[in-house]
Design an enzyme around this catalytic site. Structure first.
Site, PDB file in Angstrom:
ATOM      1  N   ASP A 260       2.501  -4.632  -2.694  1.00 22.97           N
ATOM      2  CA  ASP A 260       2.964  -3.291  -3.073  1.00 22.97           C
ATOM      3  C   ASP A 260       3.705  -2.596  -1.936  1.00 22.97           C
ATOM      4  OD1 ASP A 260       0.930  -2.592  -1.325  1.00 22.97           O
ATOM      5  OD2 ASP A 260      -0.313  -1.605  -2.829  1.00 22.97           O
TER       6      ASP A 260
ATOM      7  N   HIS B 212      -0.254  -1.105   1.118  1.00 25.62           N
ATOM      8  CA  HIS B 212      -1.613  -1.359   1.599  1.00 25.62           C
ATOM      9  C   HIS B 212      -1.701  -2.614   2.466  1.00 25.62           C
ATOM     10  CE1 HIS B 212      -2.219   1.114  -2.062  1.00 25.62           C
ATOM     11  NE2 HIS B 212      -3.155   1.675  -1.315  1.00 25.62           N
TER      12      HIS B 212
END
Length: 209
Positions: free
Chosen positions: A180, A183
């Site tokens: 993503d 993270h």
């Protein structure tokens, strides 16, 4: 007479036990954060706070990870009284505000909420430690600069330590990031734990209350 004799005999030992227990009892660092500390998409034992806890057992410091993925500063504030009552921490690391920024909340609102968290921690006779949070540049220069300024302003206002944002180190290693792009993945957690240990150690000076 028998009771008085037993009482006089055992009280010194009881006091010695309590003093010894106080000396060896672990202090507590409470981490109040979001997905960056909760271990997003990984087991809790894989997240950096768990690894920091393992590292610091020899220091007799317990690390309690009270982070929840997706939490805003207001949600952290709502949970804080119960966490303070349950864990009686000596230190509280505040790693919040990122989700507020990603949702475009007004910087003044974020600042006010974080200020309430800091005040509650101090009222509980614990030491707040604030972490700087930064947003991706695609949120616009004006907003990102206003957001980033929240943290040094609060640190100065409340005279508390301000830690750098550990993700700035992680971003440099694409292999440490989840798909993503936001993270850290499990491979990054040992580095973060070591980095946090280095930054926190000088701040977590034990003292007698």
């Amino acid at each position: 007479m028998y009771f008085n004799t037993i009482f006089r005999w055992h009280v010194p030992f009881l006091l010695l036990f309590l003093l010894t227990f106080r000396a060896v009892a672990a202090d507590t660092l409470l981490i109040l954060g979001d997905s960056l500390s909760a271990g997003y998409r990984m087991s809790a034992n894989s997240a950096w706070p768990a690894k920091l806890n393992e590292k610091w057992q020899a220091k007799q410091i317990d690390v309690i990870n009270a982070s929840i993925s997706g939490d805003t500063a207001a949600q952290g504030l709502a949970r804080l009284p119960g966490l303070l009552a349950q864990h009686h921490p000596r230190w509280v690391l505040i790693e919040l505000g990122g989700n507020d920024g990603l949702r475009g909340f007004a910087p003044q609102t974020i600042s006010t909420t974080l200020g309430k968290i800091i005040t509650q921690v101090k009222t509980a006779n614990a030491q707040p430690v604030l972490m700087q949070i930064r947003l991706p540049p695609n949120y616009g220069r004006r907003y990102t600069e206003a957001f980033q300024a929240i943290y040094p302003q609060l640190a100065e206002k409340y005279a508390i330590p301000l830690l750098p944002f550990f993700m700035e180190e992680v971003y440099l290693k694409p292999q440490w990031m989840q798909d993503d792009g936001i993270h850290p993945n499990p491979d990054a957690q040992p580095f973060i734990a070591n980095w946090m240990a280095e930054k926190l150690a000088p701040l977590l000076v034990k003292h007698e209350s």
